[in-house]
Design a protein around this motif. Structure first.
Motif, PDB file in Angstrom:
ATOM      1  N   TYR A 151      26.427  37.141  22.788  1.00 53.81           N
ATOM      2  CA  TYR A 151      27.556  37.902  23.314  1.00 53.81           C
ATOM      3  C   TYR A 151      28.883  37.119  23.249  1.00 53.81           C
ATOM      4  O   TYR A 151      29.837  37.583  22.630  1.00 53.81           O
ATOM      5  CB  TYR A 151      27.270  38.323  24.754  1.00 53.81           C
ATOM      6  CG  TYR A 151      26.033  39.172  24.882  1.00 53.81           C
ATOM      7  CD1 TYR A 151      25.982  40.458  24.356  1.00 53.81           C
ATOM      8  CD2 TYR A 151      24.893  38.685  25.516  1.00 53.81           C
ATOM      9  CE1 TYR A 151      24.833  41.240  24.462  1.00 53.81           C
ATOM     10  CE2 TYR A 151      23.745  39.460  25.636  1.00 53.81           C
ATOM     11  CZ  TYR A 151      23.727  40.731  25.099  1.00 53.81           C
ATOM     12  OH  TYR A 151      22.598  41.506  25.205  1.00 53.81           O
ATOM     13  N   ASP A 164      17.751  37.795  26.397  1.00 55.34           N
ATOM     14  CA  ASP A 164      18.282  38.989  27.067  1.00 55.34           C
ATOM     15  C   ASP A 164      17.817  40.238  26.329  1.00 55.34           C
ATOM     16  O   ASP A 164      17.781  40.267  25.093  1.00 55.34           O
ATOM     17  CB  ASP A 164      19.817  38.947  27.085  1.00 55.34           C
ATOM     18  CG  ASP A 164      20.392  40.144  27.812  1.00 55.34           C
ATOM     19  OD1 ASP A 164      20.335  40.159  29.057  1.00 55.34           O
ATOM     20  OD2 ASP A 164      20.901  41.065  27.131  1.00 55.34           O
ATOM     21  N   SER A 183      20.955  34.336  24.669  1.00 50.85           N
ATOM     22  CA  SER A 183      22.234  34.384  25.393  1.00 50.85           C
ATOM     23  C   SER A 183      22.314  33.233  26.365  1.00 50.85           C
ATOM     24  O   SER A 183      21.298  32.603  26.704  1.00 50.85           O
ATOM     25  CB  SER A 183      22.373  35.720  26.144  1.00 50.85           C
ATOM     26  OG  SER A 183      21.498  35.755  27.253  1.00 50.85           O
ATOM     27  N   CYS A 187      26.185  35.045  30.637  1.00 53.75           N
ATOM     28  CA  CYS A 187      26.240  36.389  30.064  1.00 53.75           C
ATOM     29  C   CYS A 187      25.027  37.209  30.474  1.00 53.75           C
ATOM     30  O   CYS A 187      25.130  38.415  30.726  1.00 53.75           O
ATOM     31  CB  CYS A 187      26.344  36.311  28.541  1.00 53.75           C
ATOM     32  SG  CYS A 187      27.967  35.789  27.934  1.00 53.75           S
ATOM     33  N   LYS A 191      25.714  40.683  32.364  1.00 53.19           N
ATOM     34  CA  LYS A 191      25.375  41.922  31.666  1.00 53.19           C
ATOM     35  C   LYS A 191      24.481  42.809  32.518  1.00 53.19           C
ATOM     36  O   LYS A 191      24.725  44.012  32.669  1.00 53.19           O
ATOM     37  CB  LYS A 191      24.692  41.616  30.334  1.00 53.19           C
ATOM     38  CG  LYS A 191      24.217  42.861  29.586  1.00 53.19           C
ATOM     39  CD  LYS A 191      23.557  42.475  28.281  1.00 53.19           C
ATOM     40  CE  LYS A 191      22.957  43.680  27.593  1.00 53.19           C
ATOM     41  NZ  LYS A 191      21.787  44.222  28.334  1.00 53.19           N
ATOM     42  N   LYS A 194      23.810  46.737  32.053  1.00 52.35           N
ATOM     43  CA  LYS A 194      24.868  47.415  31.301  1.00 52.35           C
ATOM     44  C   LYS A 194      24.455  47.566  29.837  1.00 52.35           C
ATOM     45  O   LYS A 194      23.750  46.712  29.293  1.00 52.35           O
ATOM     46  CB  LYS A 194      26.175  46.625  31.374  1.00 52.35           C
ATOM     47  CG  LYS A 194      26.712  46.386  32.770  1.00 52.35           C
ATOM     48  CD  LYS A 194      28.012  45.617  32.684  1.00 52.35           C
ATOM     49  CE  LYS A 194      28.522  45.249  34.068  1.00 52.35           C
ATOM     50  NZ  LYS A 194      27.659  44.233  34.728  1.00 52.35           N
ATOM     51  N   ALA A 196      24.754  47.004  25.963  1.00 53.57           N
ATOM     52  CA  ALA A 196      25.256  45.813  25.290  1.00 53.57           C
ATOM     53  C   ALA A 196      26.652  46.022  24.711  1.00 53.57           C
ATOM     54  O   ALA A 196      27.509  45.126  24.793  1.00 53.57           O
ATOM     55  CB  ALA A 196      24.290  45.391  24.184  1.00 53.57           C
ATOM     56  N   PHE A 199      29.208  45.844  27.449  1.00 53.54           N
ATOM     57  CA  PHE A 199      29.390  44.475  27.927  1.00 53.54           C
ATOM     58  C   PHE A 199      30.234  43.665  26.950  1.00 53.54           C
ATOM     59  O   PHE A 199      31.084  42.859  27.354  1.00 53.54           O
ATOM     60  CB  PHE A 199      28.026  43.805  28.127  1.00 53.54           C
ATOM     61  CG  PHE A 199      28.118  42.371  28.570  1.00 53.54           C
ATOM     62  CD1 PHE A 199      28.645  42.036  29.807  1.00 53.54           C
ATOM     63  CD2 PHE A 199      27.672  41.340  27.744  1.00 53.54           C
ATOM     64  CE1 PHE A 199      28.730  40.712  30.213  1.00 53.54           C
ATOM     65  CE2 PHE A 199      27.754  40.031  28.137  1.00 53.54           C
ATOM     66  CZ  PHE A 199      28.282  39.707  29.375  1.00 53.54           C
TER      67      PHE A 199
END
Length: 265
Positions: A151, A164, A183, A187, A191, A194, A196, A199
């Motif tokens: 991310y 994740d 990740s 993060c 996250k 949510k 992806a 986010f």
């Protein structure tokens, strides 16, 4: 007086394995001998000048026990007192194999152990494999991301990286390689459940990735979902069933060799 430097590794093995047990060195005897040996023979000097007070401070013991240890070492023949004065002592430190009465046995060298890469049975079906099941499979996801957070793109180390679920497990997200990314812990916590892509846009609003990086991350999400980001699977461990009569050089009878007709992986 300079002297040829001995093999420090061999000397230390002789001290630990043979000299200290045979002479029944105490902890202070061993520390004093190692200190004097370090500052004399292992530096190429046959003699060493020192003061009891200075040596005791260096090895952090009282002067009385340090002085008694020097006397015991001299009595055992580990040291030869050349000069003794208020200004300091001059000694010749003998190597373990130079001390009379010490029987030195040849030290066997342990064969070097080749570092083996972790391996796990390769999953029969990549699409059905549970990538949280074994450590090699989890590591393959981290390796696919090249130790970067999927991310925020920060570099991660094993102490701060985690896996994740792109689609959270609460929303029936699977443990497939299509749904797992490497990740950072920050993060992963932010996250939560949510989506992806939402986010990633939130990170962009916080000025974490640039506009170009955001576009690349969204494309990576699409590639992940379509199965284009396949991790490199660990090599399967060899078992006795795969070993031929020659101890692994051949194949068992009835098994077709790779490269021949009719072979299927």
């Amino acid at each position: 007086m300079k002297n040829k430097k001995p093999n420090a590794e061999l000397v230390w093995k002789q001290l630990d394995d043979q000299l200290a047990p045979q002479l029944r060195f105490s902890a202070i005897d061993r520390t004093v001998y190692a200190h004097l040996l370090r500052h004399s023979r292992l530096e190429g000097s046959l003699r060493h000048r020192f003061s009891i007070l200075g040596m005791a401070r260096s090895i952090r013991v009282s002067t009385g026990p340090a002085r008694e240890a020097v006397r015991r070492l001299a009595a055992h023949g580990a040291l030869r007192m050349v000069q003794r004065s208020k200004a300091g002592h001059v000694v010749e430190v003998r190597l373990p194999d130079e001390i009379r009465g010490i029987k030195m046995k040849p030290i066997e060298r342990r064969p070097a152990v080749k570092e083996q890469r972790p391996c796990a049975p390769a999953p029969v079906n990549l699409e059905e494999a549970d990538f949280l099941q074994t450590k090699p499979l989890r590591d393959s996801i981290h390796a696919r991301e090249r130790s970067q957070c999927f991310y925020c793109l920060r570099r991660t180390t094993p102490t701060v990286q985690c896996l994740d679920h792109v689609v959270p497990q609460a929303r029936s997200g699977r443990n497939s390689y299509r749904n797992l990314v490497s990740s950072c812990m920050e993060c992963n916590a932010q996250k939560g459940e949510k989506p992806a892509d939402d986010f990633l846009r939130r990170l962009y609003r916080d000025r974490r990735p640039t506009a170009i990086e955001l576009t690349a991350r969204l494309r990576a999400l699409d590639a992940l979902a379509s199965g284009k980001l396949r991790p490199a699977l660990p090599k399967p461990c060899r078992t006795l069933k795969n070993l031929g009569p020659s101890g692994g050089r051949g194949f068992s009878p009835g098994v077709t060799r790779p490269g021949s007709k009719g072979f299927s992986p």
